[in-house]
Design an enzyme around this catalytic site. Structure first.
Site, PDB file in Angstrom:
ATOM      1  N   GLU A 172     -45.359  60.415 -38.889  1.00 47.27           N
ATOM      2  CA  GLU A 172     -46.809  60.559 -38.771  1.00 47.27           C
ATOM      3  C   GLU A 172     -47.454  61.221 -39.988  1.00 47.27           C
ATOM      4  O   GLU A 172     -47.980  62.322 -39.914  1.00 47.27           O
ATOM      5  CB  GLU A 172     -47.146  61.317 -37.487  1.00 47.27           C
ATOM      6  CG  GLU A 172     -46.700  60.507 -36.290  1.00 47.27           C
ATOM      7  CD  GLU A 172     -47.115  61.099 -34.951  1.00 47.27           C
ATOM      8  OE1 GLU A 172     -46.951  62.305 -34.769  1.00 47.27           O
ATOM      9  OE2 GLU A 172     -47.577  60.327 -34.102  1.00 47.27           O
ATOM     10  N   GLU A 207     -40.186  56.259 -30.577  1.00 50.10           N
ATOM     11  CA  GLU A 207     -40.527  57.181 -29.493  1.00 50.10           C
ATOM     12  C   GLU A 207     -41.068  56.339 -28.350  1.00 50.10           C
ATOM     13  O   GLU A 207     -41.856  55.422 -28.564  1.00 50.10           O
ATOM     14  CB  GLU A 207     -41.614  58.177 -29.925  1.00 50.10           C
ATOM     15  CG  GLU A 207     -41.147  59.137 -30.993  1.00 50.10           C
ATOM     16  CD  GLU A 207     -42.239  60.128 -31.449  1.00 50.10           C
ATOM     17  OE1 GLU A 207     -43.160  60.430 -30.684  1.00 50.10           O
ATOM     18  OE2 GLU A 207     -42.134  60.562 -32.602  1.00 50.10           O
TER      19      GLU A 207
HETATM   20  C1  GAL Z   1     -45.687  61.629 -31.312  1.00 48.89           C
HETATM   21  C2  GAL Z   1     -45.051  62.519 -32.344  1.00 48.89           C
HETATM   22  C3  GAL Z   1     -44.116  63.513 -31.751  1.00 48.89           C
HETATM   23  C4  GAL Z   1     -44.740  64.176 -30.567  1.00 48.89           C
HETATM   24  C5  GAL Z   1     -45.124  63.139 -29.575  1.00 48.89           C
HETATM   25  C6  GAL Z   1     -45.837  63.706 -28.386  1.00 48.89           C
HETATM   26  O1  GAL Z   1     -46.858  61.110 -31.777  1.00 48.89           O
HETATM   27  O2  GAL Z   1     -44.384  61.770 -33.299  1.00 48.89           O
HETATM   28  O3  GAL Z   1     -43.788  64.451 -32.719  1.00 48.89           O
HETATM   29  O4  GAL Z   1     -45.871  64.862 -30.972  1.00 48.89           O
HETATM   30  O5  GAL Z   1     -46.031  62.257 -30.150  1.00 48.89           O
HETATM   31  O6  GAL Z   1     -45.135  64.653 -27.719  1.00 48.89           O
END
Ligand code: GAL
Length: 974
Positions: free
Chosen positions: A416, A492
């Site tokens: 990010e 993620e």
């Molecule tokens: C994503 C990010 C993570 C964490 C997650 C939410 O956008 O890459 O580091 O913040 O969201 O928990």
């Protein structure tokens, strides 16, 4: 007063360079015969509120440290009584004015005096190595300034040989919490300054190894491995098991067993130079993107992954090796095969353990600039040339340190950061340095710099489109064609915050359907709750805002599959089931069984299969099941044995389980890996209990009696059952919103939690319209509705009794236009606190909700009411048991209450009310009632989803307000 010149030279901690005086990065050495001195232990420590105001004389050997505190190293000083931790997700806790930082810049001076151990070699040099310092350090040895560095989760070394003395060496380290480096470290986690990884003095004998690169590839076509070790200092490499002895730079190709995460075959080896012997562990494997698929050793791999931050509830990111190993054992035991090291390189020993135990690793550089998003990415360091040296330094320190790990199969630029020239420069550098591994970065949808198409939190429909290579095109046709040909992964997904994540099974189905979809990494491994104690000594876990931060993101830091104390959450149990590497399907009536080996590399010879046949939850027969050693991807049709003829009538279920046949490095023989239950519906269900004469309602003084029940004649509410005082049951639709119900503020989707509250579902009013006795029934009509709206639910409770059993038929009709799902639909009642043991037949042992119920296994379970609770760090709806046929709540004297449901129901019991659960902010706010257990018997529950960061509840799991009928039969304890 003169104003400072805008052109003045920035102090080292603000200038955007990576530092000065440090040695070039090199490979991590786990074991060598060179002498080492661990400099960890108690150091003298003093904290100053600013960086500029503190003078540097403390670094001089003679400087007194009287009045200083002591601090362990490694550690974060904010976790040892100096200042406080602070949590933000994306916002920087200081003004965005790169590379400048505020005057308030907590600065920790660390000082340690050490002697060289006896026998420390007189010849050669020495290196002082820091594995991790957050966020900027300046270092002196014996009064001599060595230099300074940034890059918190990266190693830094100084050459110190000439400065060492046998006794009384004075090492001084000044650590600033904020530096230009902080702009590159905006990861979603606690801000935790300090020397949080080891400090080591490493002897460098003349002719010591220096840097070295192990190239160990595997050719799946002919089963050979090719080894070549390049080293700064020429030497020899031996691999005794392979009979190899090579000069550095020389290569050899021999038959080998390859390394994979499923078969982590390592060959012990040694690199010997004139001055040093370094232990190597060689794993042969080749990673490549071929025909749009990421392959290792020629085969597609499917990531069953997690994102892992380094975290310990007492020590923050100072994580000891036992904890690292524990993490990996837990992962392996839960069928997890991959880790993304979000969002920085982990402690190097963690990667050794990944090599050894077998995990695929996406190794991510220590880089995130997410907070620039708030200003439209203006000033983003990754697109500003002044920062490029720092970015390249970070890339090099990551790759050079970790390049020799077979487990590391993908490099990731960071997380990010938006897009920018600096990222492109990093990508070029990495490709050039190590063409053997693909590159990952999620933040640039064009994938211009990467080899993999990666997304986070993409909803199921979108993943499906991507799976079909039919996603929305990019504007640039060339980039689009390039991206469309790439493998896809979710770096993620499934935000595991609080109760959840829901929807895992549906994702897994997509990963197993579309070759392009190569799995994902659940966000995230562990809740970062920091352990604290109440005044009366009860432990709870703190989150953002608990340390007086003026800017914070609350409990968004608690979104893991493990609770902070590393106990598995129901989410982890669910994930284990969803990703199990063996699929067991079939038909319990015909006995046809289909077993599919979903491993990527291994056959099934390491598993032993067994079956059980249970009637109404009681196992009546069990045996082994011979399953051929299917190769990866293969399916076999098998037959279950004949169902035992002598078994009683009742609900019959086969359970087939695959367990480890032998001990492994991560679990013992017998450890369950996969299972399934198949209904044998052909067995006659138990005959209904002989009908007892139906009772009729009758008045007895102030009470209305019906069978074992006593009612309040005015309200029609049940007040006692079989002599046990009860309250209710009454219709209930409210649940303490989960983090996923509440959703994240930026979510475009509907966020039901806030809407439910706005609508007033947490303060429903009950109005009794009629209490009638009609022949053998007591009928209560009511309307249940929130204030200030015409929405409501009409409800009819029909009570009837036969013998000692009291039956309740509920029928519910929504009124008005319900535009949102209901949280739950069922009844709530109270029973005395002494009814503290739950027994039930249905889904268990853990909690489950409509979209988190893969791991709920039908059986007979017993647990205390206290044990039914799931201790989410921020309390919220939890603890429901799915598909319950009957449940009992029993007092120590054996008395209690039993309820059967038709259809099956969701069962929840707790020692506090939903309202108390809803009001609690930490687990310590929940105080068990001395009098009451609250029981929810739900006909339906709304799903959980993953909207605290990802998609909401899939349509199939929404609880739409619609007419419903359901019934319960209550009795005293049999
Ligand atoms: C994503 C990010 C993570 C964490 C997650 C939410 O956008 O890459 O580091 O913040 O969201 O928990």
């Amino acid at each position: 007063m003169t104003s400072p010149s805008p052109h003045r030279t920035l102090p080292y901690y603000e200038d955007p360079s990576p530092g000065s005086g440090v040695l070039p990065p090199r490979a991590w050495v786990a074991e060598s015969d060179a002498a080492r001195l661990d400099l960890g232990g108690r150091w003298a420590f003093r904290l100053s509120p600013t960086a500029a105001g503190a003078d540097e004389s403390f670094a001089q050997p003679g400087h007194p440290v009287t009045g200083w505190d002591e601090l362990p190293v490694p550690a974060h000083w904010v976790l040892h009584g100096h200042g406080a931790p602070a949590y933000t997700n994306t916002p920087y806790p200081f003004p965005l004015d790169p590379p400048r930082v505020p005057d308030e810049n907590p600065t920790g001076d660390h000082r340690r005096v050490f002697d060289l151990p006896d026998g420390w070699p007189a010849e050669g040099g020495a290196v002082l190595r820091f594995e991790g310092v957050d966020s900027c350090a300046k270092v002196w040895l014996n009064g001599q300034e060595l230099g300074s560095f940034k890059g918190s989760r990266l190693p830094h070394e100084f050459a110190v040989g000439a400065l060492l003395r046998p006794r009384g060496n004075v090492l001084a380290v000044r650590v600033h919490q904020w530096s230009s480096g902080s702009y590159l470290e905006d990861q979603d986690q606690w801000w935790l300054p300090g020397i949080f990884r080891e400090v080591t003095l490493v002897h460098c004998p003349p002719g010591a190894v220096g840097d070295f690169t192990v190239h160990a590839s595997y050719d799946h076509a002919d089963g050979t491995g090719t080894l070549r070790v390049e080293a700064d200092v020429p030497g020899r490499v031996t691999v005794p098991e392979l009979g190899l002895e090579l000069a550095t730079g020389e290569s050899a190709t021999v038959p080998v067993e390859p390394w994979t995460a499923e078969t982590p075959r390592l060959y012990p080896a040694e690199l010997v130079t004139p001055g040093e012997r370094v232990r190597l562990r060689v794993g042969f494997r080749t990673v490549a993107v071929v025909d749009g698929i990421l392959r290792v050793n020629g085969r597609r791999v499917l990531f069953r992954g997690v994102n892992r931050h380094e975290f310990h509830p007492e020590h923050g990111r100072a994580v000891d090796r036992a904890t690292m190993r524990r993490d990996l054992l837990l992962m392996k035991r839960h069928n997890i095969n991959a880790v993304r090291t979000s969002h920085y390189p982990p402690h190097p020993a963690f990667l050794d353990l990944c090599d050894e135990l077998g995990l695929w690793v996406i190794d991510e550089c220590d880089l995130e600039t997410h907070g620039f998003h708030a200003v439209g990415w203006r000033g983003n360091p990754v697109d500003d040339e002044r920062w490029t040296p720092a970015l390249l330094d970070r890339a090099a320190r990551t790759v050079e340190r970790d390049k020799n790990h077979p487990s590391v199969i993908v490099w990731s630029l960071g997380n990010e950061c938006g897009t920018g020239r600096g990222l492109t420069a990093m990508a070029r550098w990495i490709r050039d340095r190590d063409p053997s591994r693909p590159l990952h970065y999620e933040g640039d949808r064009s994938c211009a710099d990467t080899d993999l198409y990666s997304r986070m939190y993409a909803p199921h429909e979108e993943v499906e489109l991507i799976g079909r290579r039919a996603e929305e095109p990019l504007d640039d046709p060339e980039l689009d064609a390039r991206r469309r040909a790439m493998p896809f992964l979710l770096c993620e997904y499934a935000h595991a915050m609080g109760n959840g994540p829901g929807g895992l099974s549906e994702y897994q189905r997509l990963f197993e359907t579309y070759e392009r979809c190569q799995g994902g990494f659940v966000w995230e491994w562990i809740d970062h709750g920091l352990a604290r104690r109440t005044e009366d000594g009860r432990t709870y876990f703190a989150y953002g805002g608990d340390f007086g931060e003026d800017l914070h993101d609350g409990n968004f830091v608690c979104d893991g599959l493990l609770f902070p104390d590393r106990s598995p959450s129901p989410g982890l149990v669910e994930y284990k089931k969803v990703i199990e590497p063996v699929r067991i399907e079939g038909d319990g009536d015909t006995g046809a069984l289909r077993i599919t080996n979903a491993h990527d590399f291994t056959d099934l010879a390491h598993l032993a299969f067994g079956w059980e046949y249970a009637v109404d939850g009681a196992v009546v027969a069990a045996g082994d099941l011979a399953v051929p050693p299917l190769g990866p991807g293969e399916t076999a049709g098998l037959k279950l044995p004949e169902p035992p003829a002598a078994a009683p009538a009742g609900e019959a279920l086969w359970t087939v389980t695959a367990r480890l046949a032998r001990d492994t490095a991560w679990a013992e023989a017998g450890h369950p890996v996969a299972w399934a239950q198949l209904a044998h519906t052909a067995r006659p269900h138990r005959r209904p209990v002989p009908a007892e004469p139906a009772a009729s309602p009758r008045r007895d003084g102030a009470a209305l009696l019906l069978g074992p029940g006593s009612f309040d004649p005015d309200s029609g509410v049940l007040t006692s059952l079989a002599g046990i005082p009860v309250g209710g049951p009454r219709l209930d639709v409210w649940r303490a919103p989960t983090d996923n119900d509440n959703g994240a503020p930026w979510q475009p989707d509907e966020r039901w939690g806030p809407l439910w509250r706005k609508l007033g579902l947490h303060r429903m009013r009950h109005r009794t319209d009629a209490v009638r006795t009609t022949g053998r029934e007591l009928v209560v009509s009511a309307r249940v509705a929130p204030a200030a709206t015409d929405l409501g639910l009409t409800v009819e409770y029909r009570w009837s009794a036969a013998g000692e059993r009291l039956r309740l038929d509920v029928s519910v009709t929504p009124e008005g236009e319900w535009r949102c799902p209901l949280p739950r639909l069922g009844v709530r009642l109270t029973v005395p606190a002494r009814c503290g043991t739950a027994r039930w037949y249905g889904g268990g042992p853990g909690e489950a909700y409509p979209d988190t119920c893969a791991a709920a296994r039908t059986g007979r379970w017993e647990m205390t009411v206290d044990a039914l609770q799931t201790p989410y760090v921020r309390p919220q709806e939890n603890g429901a048991r799915a598909g319950v046929r009957w449940a009992q709540l029993t007092a120590p004297d054996g008395g209690g209450l039993r309820v059967e449901g038709s259809p099956h129901f969701w069962f929840t019991a707790r020692r506090w009310s939903t309202e108390q659960l809803d009001a609690a902010e930490h687990t310590c706010d929940l105080v068990p009632s001395p009098d009451t257990v609250w029981v929810n018997l739900d006909h339906r529950q709304h799903g959980i989803g993953s909207q605290s960061c990802g998609p909401g509840v899939l349509p199939a799991h929404r609880l739409t307000a619609a007419p419903a009928v359901f019934s319960f039969t209550f009795s005293g304890q049999p």
